[in-house]
Design an enzyme around this catalytic site. Structure first.
Site, PDB file in Angstrom:
ATOM      1  N   GLU A 198     -16.976 -15.948 -25.955  1.00  0.00           N
ATOM      2  CA  GLU A 198     -17.109 -15.243 -24.679  1.00  0.00           C
ATOM      3  C   GLU A 198     -16.157 -15.777 -23.621  1.00  0.00           C
ATOM      4  OE1 GLU A 198     -21.190 -14.864 -23.473  1.00  0.00           O
ATOM      5  OE2 GLU A 198     -21.778 -13.977 -25.372  1.00  0.00           O
ATOM      6  N   LYS A 330     -30.341  -5.967 -22.883  1.00  0.00           N
ATOM      7  CA  LYS A 330     -29.155  -5.615 -23.666  1.00  0.00           C
ATOM      8  C   LYS A 330     -29.424  -4.264 -24.334  1.00  0.00           C
ATOM      9  CE  LYS A 330     -27.758 -10.317 -25.106  1.00  0.00           C
ATOM     10  NZ  LYS A 330     -28.016 -11.341 -26.164  1.00  0.00           N
TER      11      LYS A 330
HETATM   12  P1  PGA Z   1     -25.021 -12.675 -28.629  1.00  0.00           P
HETATM   13  O1  PGA Z   1     -25.074 -13.772 -27.481  1.00  0.00           O
HETATM   14  O2  PGA Z   1     -24.415 -11.456 -28.069  1.00  0.00           O
HETATM   15  O3  PGA Z   1     -24.186 -13.328 -29.700  1.00  0.00           O
HETATM   16  O4  PGA Z   1     -26.445 -12.471 -29.059  1.00  0.00           O
HETATM   17  C1  PGA Z   1     -25.369 -13.465 -26.159  1.00  0.00           C
HETATM   18  C2  PGA Z   1     -26.646 -14.121 -25.716  1.00  0.00           C
HETATM   19  O5  PGA Z   1     -27.332 -14.790 -26.490  1.00  0.00           O
HETATM   20  O6  PGA Z   1     -27.030 -13.966 -24.551  1.00  0.00           O
HETATM   21 ZN    ZN Z   2     -29.061 -15.292 -25.163  1.00  0.00          ZN
END
Ligand code: PGA
Ligand code: ZN
Length: 420
Positions: A198, A330
């Site tokens: 990221e 998400k």
């Molecule tokens: P991921 O990580 O998109 O790999 O799940 C993001 C998070 O855990 O917030």
């Molecule tokens: Zn997370």
């Protein structure tokens, strides 16, 4: 009202160079095309086991060009709930494995964009309607570890929250200074290995506590006051550490019981200006989550990501059992815009906080920034302050903040995170 004329799926590439799916929704009046909406599905690396299932990109494209296209054609694009309900029915499985959650979320978001485009307004504005909205407060990663940087620290995200900033733009200005200062410190020690998925630094640290001290140092080096100006947020993504009831810290060559991890985190909260911890315990360790919420929940934000996976029934059970006090939102964890919004509504009603979040596998798609602003979700997590799939989202936030101008509600950082 504009109707859906066509839905198209397309295979594109994400920030890890992996194939993903883009959806394009064409809307019009009669047979005349009026507007197009487009969105790309992201993907996670540290996924919760309760997440909806993503298909491989080719299968997701097929499901959009087949079943979804036939199922959505001629429906009104302004009825997001009805469109999402149709997607859920077309899939017909609890884990979305028939259509694929990636196909569903790309189409659901593309419909929202198409509707906004047909109304000639940005998505955030369509979602906000007549409501006044504020810019969300960013959580920005400085060091990346866990599943996003093998061989680095065990914890996934060491982030900052610019609690003293007066605007979204100022929070980004401060973040740029802290990010640069943190990089310079690592470089000086010869501890910089690169950047994680990221965009956060991928450092060579000897313990999982060391980055906390480094962060405090970097904030001070940037001419800002740790705690008052800039605080710390963590994501342990602890399901990734969970081995036979214990939490394995590979970097330190040891395992902690839930009780020992609890004590460690309580000590860190005393010692460092931490305002938020995400997934401090594993998704299957509800008792540990509950105990931690009881002991730390008055002082800090405790966020359920893998723990809630943007599922309303899991959030409701968490609220009932006093587990966590915030949820990460998400859209691809569940598959539709409407279900993501339902989690935010339930969270807000229960006094839980929420954070709209990107995934570790992202693209130039900036939809989530529009969701956060348009829905009035007061926090946004997008990854670090490098790599264009991250910067595209921060930059979109700047454009929206400018467009809001004096009509914006006050920036909520001070209200959310009282200065210490
Ligand atoms: P991921 O990580 O998109 O790999 O799940 C993001 C998070 O855990 O917030
Ligand atoms: Zn997370």
């Amino acid at each position: 009202m504009a109707k859906i004329l066509d839905v198209k799926g397309r295979r594109v590439w994400d920030s890890r160079g992996r194939a993903t799916v883009e959806a394009e929704v064409v809307v019009g009046r009669g047979a005349t095309p009026l507007a197009v909406g487009r969105a790309i599905a992201p993907s996670g690396a540290s996924t919760g086991s309760g997440e909806a299932i993503a298909l491989d990109a080719e299968s997701a494209v097929r499901s959009i060009n087949g079943r979804i296209r036939e199922g959505l054609k001629a429906l009104s694009v302004s009825e997001q709930e009805a469109l999402d309900r149709r997607l859920i029915e077309l899939d017909g499985t609890p884990d979305r494995h028939r259509l694929g959650a990636n196909a569903m979320v790309a189409v659901s978001l593309a419909c929202a964009h198409a509707d906004a485009a047909a109304r000639k307004m940005p998505l955030w504005k369509k979602l906000a309607g007549e409501r006044r909205v504020a810019m969300p407060v960013p959580q920005i990663q400085i060091f990346g570890g866990g599943a996003h940087a093998r061989g680095s620290v065990d914890l996934q995200d060491y982030m900052i929250v610019c609690v003293g900033a007066g605007s979204f733009a100022e929070a980004l200005d401060w973040t740029a200074r802290v990010y640069a200062a943190a990089g310079a410190r690592l470089q000086k020690r010869g501890a910089l290995r690169g950047v994680a998925d990221e965009g956060g630094y991928w450092p060579a640290f000897k313990s999982n506590e060391e980055p906390l001290a480094e962060l405090v140092g970097a904030i001070a080096d940037a001419g800002l006051e740790p705690g008052a100006d800039v605080a710390i947020a963590l994501d342990l993504a602890a399901s990734q550490l969970y081995r036979a009831g214990n939490y394995h810290l590979a970097l330190e060559g040891r395992s902690l019981s839930a009780g020992q991890l609890h004590a460690t985190l309580m000590r860190w909260i005393e010692r460092y200006p931490i305002v938020s911890i995400e997934d401090p315990f594993a998704e299957h360790d509800a008792a540990a989550m509950q105990a931690f919420t009881r002991d730390a929940g008055e002082r800090i934000q405790i966020v359920g990501d893998d723990f809630f996976v943007t599922r309303l029934e899991k959030l409701k059970s968490g609220i009932e059992n006093k587990i966590c006090n915030a949820i990460l939102l998400k859209p691809n964890q569940v598959g539709t815009v409407t279900e993501t919004l339902a989690c935010w509504d339930a969270a807000r009603k229960a006094g839980y906080r929420a954070i709209v979040s990107a995934r570790s596998g992202e693209t130039e798609d900036v939809s989530i920034v529009h969701l956060a602003v348009g829905w009035g979700v007061p926090q946004l997590k997008v990854g670090s302050f490098a790599r264009s799939e991250r910067m595209a989202k921060w930059n979109e936030g700047l454009r929206i903040e400018e467009a809001l101008g004096a009509k914006a509600l006050p920036y909520p950082a001070g209200k959310l995170f009282r200065k210490r």
